[in-house]
Design a protein around this motif. Structure first.
Motif, mmCIF file in Angstrom:
data_model
loop_
_atom_site.group_PDB
_atom_site.id
_atom_site.type_symbol
_atom_site.label_atom_id
_atom_site.label_comp_id
_atom_site.label_asym_id
_atom_site.label_seq_id
_atom_site.Cartn_x
_atom_site.Cartn_y
_atom_site.Cartn_z
ATOM 1 N N ASN A 143 0.829 -1.205 0.000
ATOM 2 C CA ASN A 143 0.000 0.000 0.000
ATOM 3 C C ASN A 143 0.867 1.260 0.000
ATOM 4 O O ASN A 143 2.103 1.188 -0.057
ATOM 5 N N LYS A 147 3.419 -0.833 3.411
ATOM 6 C CA LYS A 147 3.120 -2.043 4.158
ATOM 7 C C LYS A 147 2.619 -3.088 3.166
ATOM 8 O O LYS A 147 1.817 -2.763 2.289
ATOM 9 N N LYS A 165 -8.020 -6.536 1.704
ATOM 10 C CA LYS A 165 -8.722 -5.938 2.842
ATOM 11 C C LYS A 165 -7.733 -5.530 3.926
ATOM 12 O O LYS A 165 -7.849 -4.454 4.530
ATOM 13 N N GLN A 166 -6.746 -6.382 4.168
ATOM 14 C CA GLN A 166 -5.738 -6.078 5.180
ATOM 15 C C GLN A 166 -4.920 -4.839 4.797
ATOM 16 O O GLN A 166 -4.634 -3.980 5.641
ATOM 17 N N ASN A 169 -7.374 -1.674 4.652
ATOM 18 C CA ASN A 169 -8.122 -1.414 5.883
ATOM 19 C C ASN A 169 -9.599 -1.172 5.610
ATOM 20 O O ASN A 169 -10.276 -0.448 6.351
ATOM 21 N N GLU A 170 -10.070 -1.752 4.518
ATOM 22 C CA GLU A 170 -11.498 -1.690 4.186
ATOM 23 C C GLU A 170 -11.788 -2.807 3.187
ATOM 24 O O GLU A 170 -10.868 -3.395 2.618
#
Length: 233
Positions: A143, A147, A165-166, A169-170
């Motif tokens: 990202n 990360k 998703k990880q 964060n959505e």
């Protein structure tokens, strides 16, 4: 590019039981049965690929000089070697594949034999090493905060969704599916299993779906290794 096979001299992949070209054929047969994608593999007995470097260098030259077309080459090369049993380590085969993209195959393959092409390939090998990639396929998703998540091996779709998703964060939002006509218009073959997965249809329904989605004279249906595939006319 991964650089798995510089040459067969001293090569050993004990984990997969591969010591010589003929050992690859059985491994490819297993992948074919598992994936239901047509993979022939008999060339490992009759006309073995001596190195993965030549097609990889061609990829790097196209990536540098014709950005955006390198993935078209990769797809065509995969079709050639897996489904149609062509030795993509041979210059004449590589020239034919590149020509089929509308590029100058002879010029690009000649350039791929120069040291500058190997230098580009070595940059990829360095990146692979720095990322700690030791097996293929490996997918690394990073990202904006740098990360990342590393996914090793062939995995079901929900594993990739969970990784996204990880990282985001959505919940990731699915994009709109490409129409079959537009997908076929990319110029490569479409195999039955791909159509089934993309549009979530049963194997027995593929023919009806194709006839419904495509104009009658816009495609032709063929078969390889008992699997149907489409070509654009």
């Amino acid at each position: 590019m991964g650089g798995l096979l510089q040459s067969w001299h001293g090569f050993s992949d004990g984990g997969n039981g591969i010591q010589q070209p003929s050992d690859v054929a059985e491994h490819w047969k297993e992948v074919c049965e598992h994936s239901r994608m047509p993979i022939n593999g008999s060339l490992w007995h009759s006309d073995p690929i001596l190195s993965s470097y030549p097609p990889s260098r061609v990829f790097k030259i196209i990536q540098k000089d014709h950005p955006g077309r390198e993935m078209d080459f990769l797809r065509k090369a995969r079709e050639a070697v897996f489904a149609f049993n062509r030795n993509i380590g041979a210059d004449d085969v590589l020239i034919d594949i590149v020509n089929d993209l509308g590029l100058n195959g002879k010029q690009i393959v000649d350039m791929s034999g120069e040291q500058s092409a190997q230098d580009l390939l070595d940059e990829d090998f360095d990146k692979v090493a720095k990322l700690g990639v030791r097996g293929f396929p490996t997918v690394i998703i990073v990202n904006e905060e740098n990360k990342g998540v590393k996914i090793v091996g062939a995995r079901p779709l929900d594993i990739y969704v969970a990784a996204l998703k990880q990282i985001l964060n959505e919940d990731p939002k699915p994009g709109k599916k490409t129409s079959l006509a537009k997908w076929l218009g990319t110029g490569h073959c479409l195999f039955s299993k791909e159509i089934e997965v993309m549009y979530d249809i049963e194997p027995s329904k593929v023919k009806d779906y194709v006839e419904k989605e495509l104009p009658e004279n816009s495609y032709q249906t063929n078969e390889v290794l008992n699997e149907m595939y489409l070509n654009q006319k």
